[in-house]
Design an enzyme around this catalytic site. Structure first.
Site, PDB file in Angstrom:
ATOM      1  CG  HIS A   1      45.770  41.203  45.571  1.00 26.02           C
ATOM      2  ND1 HIS A   1      45.523  41.564  44.009  1.00 26.02           N
ATOM      3  CD2 HIS A   1      45.621  39.704  44.966  1.00 26.02           C
ATOM      4  CE1 HIS A   1      46.323  40.027  43.325  1.00 26.02           C
ATOM      5  NE2 HIS A   1      46.208  39.422  44.073  1.00 26.02           N
TER       6      HIS A   1
ATOM      7  CG  ASP B   1      47.450  44.801  42.353  1.00 26.97           C
ATOM      8  OD1 ASP B   1      47.116  44.267  43.841  1.00 26.97           O
ATOM      9  OD2 ASP B   1      46.997  43.567  41.865  1.00 26.97           O
TER      10      ASP B   1
ATOM     11  CG  ASN C   1      49.826  32.960  47.021  1.00 24.07           C
ATOM     12  OD1 ASN C   1      50.157  33.562  47.575  1.00 24.07           O
ATOM     13  ND2 ASN C   1      48.809  32.856  45.693  1.00 24.07           N
TER      14      ASN C   1
ATOM     15  CD  GLU D   1      42.794  33.239  45.504  1.00 26.02           C
ATOM     16  OE1 GLU D   1      41.292  32.711  46.072  1.00 26.02           O
ATOM     17  OE2 GLU D   1      43.475  33.951  45.620  1.00 26.02           O
TER      18      GLU D   1
END
Ligand code: 9MR
Length: 439
Positions: free
Chosen positions: A237, A268, A200, A158
């Site tokens: 996400h 998710d 990531n 991030e």
């Protein structure tokens, strides 16, 4: 859909299976777990985030051990967990997860060596060259401890800003100099040369987003200059108001074309719509370098966003419609590098119709279908009630069976047509091509 399939006559079922348009659930050889099915798709892995505190919950470990062939420690390898005091390392919970995974033959995605968040207090208060060397020492120590046990590391997590700037995220690590990311990768490679090293991030799923483009340019630059990077993780996400973008496959394939593997690392989706889970799975299967799908928890109650029920298992451990959708997509899936794939131009009815999932909204979703093998074709598609097609384009559409079977012929606008389907409360079904016939 099962009932519909069961009603097919045998010759039709055989024809469809041969055409590669439909593989029947429960077909011979179909795997019955996510991990086994992913493994059969050119040795992919299907993983989950795991919390050490839940390894004593047998309902949890029963699903974990049965379904998954990879794990990501959800919090236990983060900086605050592994180096709570400067120079004092603490690996108990991370080691427990690694031991469990290894005992089950699962691979481990290490998460994460360098991040602006979840830093211990001592690191938060450092800056400049002191922070740079403390960060590099952390990377070296942790990667060395897990050497040979972690297959992939999220080396840096991030590091880019949200929004339209395309800039790096401001953080104490960023303020040590723009080269902090490549320094972290170089240190990780030196400590564990056989681990695959990933960058990531989240909100990098939409190919046209400035953040995605900025990460792409960094990876391109790293590859050009020989900075050791092997893979890029897309968190995916699709929760908290962020939705699945229809160009996700373009994102995956574009990064893969740079010469890195791509992973879906923290999947998710709010309310776990089966159609969106199917799309994500198919996107990964369509890109040979997409090697891993990881969901961010097992049961809804395990999720960091449990209020959105975004995972594949209910809080009591039951399989949700999204689970069946993912397993079906994996079992039906083909991959260009999968030697068992049917040829995309396999004959059958003289043509082949392939679905490309499109944008998914809360109440509806788009689908497009491309026909190959003939320019004069008839495609039939079943829609499961109460779902209903509301808009169509680029084809001549007629309807039968109370509006749930559509027949499509060319209307002069090419070999790709599309339609929007209202879910009408059923988000667990999706359109099924039942035939493609050349005339
Ligand atoms: O799921 C994790 C949650 O238990 C932690 O409280 C949180 C703290 O930052 O981190 C969550 O995991 C994050 C992951 O490490 C990085 N990407 C976003 C994830 C969800 O916040």
């Amino acid at each position: 859909m099962k009932r519909k399939h069961a009603a097919l006559t045998l010759p039709v079922a055989v024809l469809l299976a041969v055409a590669g348009a439909v593989v029947l659930p429960g077909a011979a050889g179909a795997a019955t777990t996510l991990g086994a099915s992913a493994a059969a798709r050119d040795s992919r892995v299907f993983g989950t985030a795991v919390a050490a505190s839940k390894l004593s919950d047998t309902a949890y470990t029963t699903i974990l051990n049965r379904e998954f062939n990879a794990v990501t420690p959800e919090n236990e390898m983060k900086i605050d967990a592994t180096e709570p005091q400067r120079g004092q390392f603490s690996y108990g919970n991370a080691d427990r997860i690694v031991a469990h995974a290894r005992g089950q033959g699962m691979r481990v995605r290490g998460h994460t060596l360098a991040w602006h968040s979840q830093q211990p207090g001592w690191m938060q208060s450092l800056s400049g060259s002191t922070l740079r060397s403390a960060m590099l020492n952390h990377v070296t120590q942790v990667a060395t401890h897990f050497k040979g046990q972690v297959a992939w590391w999220d080396v840096v997590n991030e590091a880019f800003a949200d929004g339209s700037s395309g800039a790096r995220r401001d953080s104490n690590l960023q303020r040590t100099g723009n080269d902090w990311i490549e320094a972290a990768f170089t240190a990780a490679r030196a400590a564990d040369p056989s681990a695959k090293l990933c960058y990531n991030d989240y909100n990098t799923d939409n190919w046209s987003a400035a953040k995605t483009q900025a990460v792409y340019r960094m990876v391109q630059d790293f590859k050009n200059r020989g900075v050791p990077i092997d893979c890029v993780g897309f968190q995916a996400h699709f929760t908290g108001g962020s939705s699945y973008p229809s160009n996700f496959r373009t994102t995956l394939s574009s990064f893969a074309a740079l010469g890195v593997d791509v992973h879906i690392t923290e999947l998710d989706i709010t309310n776990a719509p089966a159609a969106a889970y199917t799309s994500v799975t198919n996107d990964c299967l369509a890109v040979p370098r997409c090697r891993a799908i990881t969901v961010w928890g097992i049961r809804d109650s395990d999720s960091w966003r449990s209020g959105e029920s975004p995972l594949l298992f209910t809080s009591s451990g039951g399989k949700k419609a999204a689970y069946t959708a993912v397993l079906t997509a994996l079992n039906n899936g083909t991959s260009p590098s999968d030697p068992a794939s049917p040829s995309p131009s396999s004959p059958g009815g003289g043509c082949t119709a392939s679905i490309t999932p499109g944008t998914v909204w809360g109440d509806r979703y788009n689908t497009s279908v491309t026909v190959t093998g003939s320019s004069t074709w008839t495609v039939t598609i079943d829609i499961t009630a109460p779902q209903k097609v509301s808009t169509t384009w680029s084809g001549a559409f007629t309807w039968s069976n109370g509006g749930n079977t559509m027949t499509v012929k060319p209307n002069g606008s090419g070999a790709t047509f599309g339609f929007t389907t209202m879910t009408n409360g059923n988000s667990s079904a999706w359109p099924q091509i039942t035939s493609c016939t050349a005339s």
